[in-house]
Scaffold this motif. Structure first.
Motif, PDB file in Angstrom:
ATOM      1  N   ALA A  91      16.306  18.292 -10.816  1.00  0.00           N
ATOM      2  CA  ALA A  91      16.157  16.974 -10.196  1.00  0.00           C
ATOM      3  C   ALA A  91      17.013  15.942 -10.928  1.00  0.00           C
ATOM      4  O   ALA A  91      17.673  15.113 -10.299  1.00  0.00           O
ATOM      5  N   ASN A  95      20.209  13.944  -9.318  1.00  0.00           N
ATOM      6  CA  ASN A  95      20.195  12.489  -9.339  1.00  0.00           C
ATOM      7  C   ASN A  95      21.472  11.933  -9.955  1.00  0.00           C
ATOM      8  O   ASN A  95      22.089  11.027  -9.400  1.00  0.00           O
ATOM      9  N   SER A 101      18.161   9.784  -4.931  1.00  0.00           N
ATOM     10  CA  SER A 101      17.080   9.058  -5.594  1.00  0.00           C
ATOM     11  C   SER A 101      15.816   9.904  -5.686  1.00  0.00           C
ATOM     12  O   SER A 101      15.651  10.905  -4.976  1.00  0.00           O
ATOM     13  N   TYR A 102      14.927   9.490  -6.546  1.00  0.00           N
ATOM     14  CA  TYR A 102      13.683  10.217  -6.814  1.00  0.00           C
ATOM     15  C   TYR A 102      12.915  10.528  -5.529  1.00  0.00           C
ATOM     16  O   TYR A 102      12.378  11.621  -5.372  1.00  0.00           O
ATOM     17  N   GLU A 103      12.882   9.582  -4.612  1.00  0.00           N
ATOM     18  CA  GLU A 103      12.111   9.751  -3.375  1.00  0.00           C
ATOM     19  C   GLU A 103      12.586  10.942  -2.541  1.00  0.00           C
ATOM     20  O   GLU A 103      11.807  11.509  -1.789  1.00  0.00           O
ATOM     21  N   LEU A 105      14.079  13.720  -3.870  1.00  0.00           N
ATOM     22  CA  LEU A 105      14.132  14.927  -4.689  1.00  0.00           C
ATOM     23  C   LEU A 105      12.790  15.643  -4.625  1.00  0.00           C
ATOM     24  O   LEU A 105      11.748  15.011  -4.498  1.00  0.00           O
ATOM     25  N   CYS A 107      10.688  16.767  -6.822  1.00  0.00           N
ATOM     26  CA  CYS A 107      10.449  16.692  -8.259  1.00  0.00           C
ATOM     27  C   CYS A 107       8.944  16.808  -8.540  1.00  0.00           C
ATOM     28  O   CYS A 107       8.163  16.011  -8.016  1.00  0.00           O
ATOM     29  N   ARG A 111       7.110   9.478 -10.781  1.00  0.00           N
ATOM     30  CA  ARG A 111       8.328   8.673 -10.790  1.00  0.00           C
ATOM     31  C   ARG A 111       8.625   8.150 -12.194  1.00  0.00           C
ATOM     32  O   ARG A 111       9.758   8.193 -12.668  1.00  0.00           O
ATOM     33  N   PHE A 114       9.915  10.912 -14.381  1.00  0.00           N
ATOM     34  CA  PHE A 114      11.276  11.270 -13.994  1.00  0.00           C
ATOM     35  C   PHE A 114      12.281  10.295 -14.583  1.00  0.00           C
ATOM     36  O   PHE A 114      13.267  10.703 -15.198  1.00  0.00           O
ATOM     37  N   TYR A 115      12.037   8.988 -14.423  1.00  0.00           N
ATOM     38  CA  TYR A 115      13.003   8.010 -14.913  1.00  0.00           C
ATOM     39  C   TYR A 115      13.018   7.939 -16.439  1.00  0.00           C
ATOM     40  O   TYR A 115      14.054   7.620 -17.035  1.00  0.00           O
ATOM     41  N   ARG A 118      15.256  10.748 -17.284  1.00  0.00           N
ATOM     42  CA  ARG A 118      16.618  10.360 -16.897  1.00  0.00           C
ATOM     43  C   ARG A 118      17.238   9.478 -17.985  1.00  0.00           C
ATOM     44  O   ARG A 118      18.401   9.649 -18.349  1.00  0.00           O
TER      45      ARG A 118
END
Length: 129
Positions: A91, A95, A101-103, A105, A107, A111, A114-115, A118
């Motif tokens: 993921a 990205n 974007s996360y939405e 993926l 994943c 959220r 994930f960030y 990232r």
């Protein structure tokens, strides 16, 4: 006005300009893959009988060096994504290289997580480059 993602990278001492440089480096992943494929194609020297100058270069070696450099750069991205989080590296990779974007993926984490991973990816990539 800087976007929210880059502001959270300041704690890793990554400026807005450096973040943009790292992001563009990642976005060139597919471009480098295409160039590697093109370099691997067989090429020939035109056989029209005309002399070609007095260069002493080795075009095969030059291509091999270029391929190695491009592969190393792409491998750095993949390995850094795995290092940032081995469970969601796919993921993170999609990205940063494709801009998905996360939405969009698939994943298996929140959220926020994930960030966070990232940001860790960009911190690690910054240290490697």
């Amino acid at each position: 006005m800087p976007d929210r993602r880059s502001l959270k990278l300041k704690k890793y001492h990554i400026s807005e300009d450096h973040y943009q440089e790292l992001f563009r480096f990642c976005k060139r992943y597919q471009e480098r893959e295409k160039e590697i494929k093109e370099l691997r194609l067989l090429s020939s020297i035109p056989s029209d009988g005309m002399p070609r100058g007095n260069t002493t270069g080795d075009p095969t070696a030059a291509k091999a060096i270029k391929i190695f450099k491009l592969q190393s750069e792409n491998e750095m991205i993949v390995l850094t994504a795995k290092e940032a989080d081995p469970y969601i590296f796919k993921a993170i990779f999609k990205n940063v290289t494709e801009g998905i974007s996360y939405e969009y993926l698939d994943c298996p984490c929140s959220r926020g997580m994930f960030y966070d991973r990232r940001r860790k990816f960009f911190k690690l990539l910054s240290e490697k480059r």
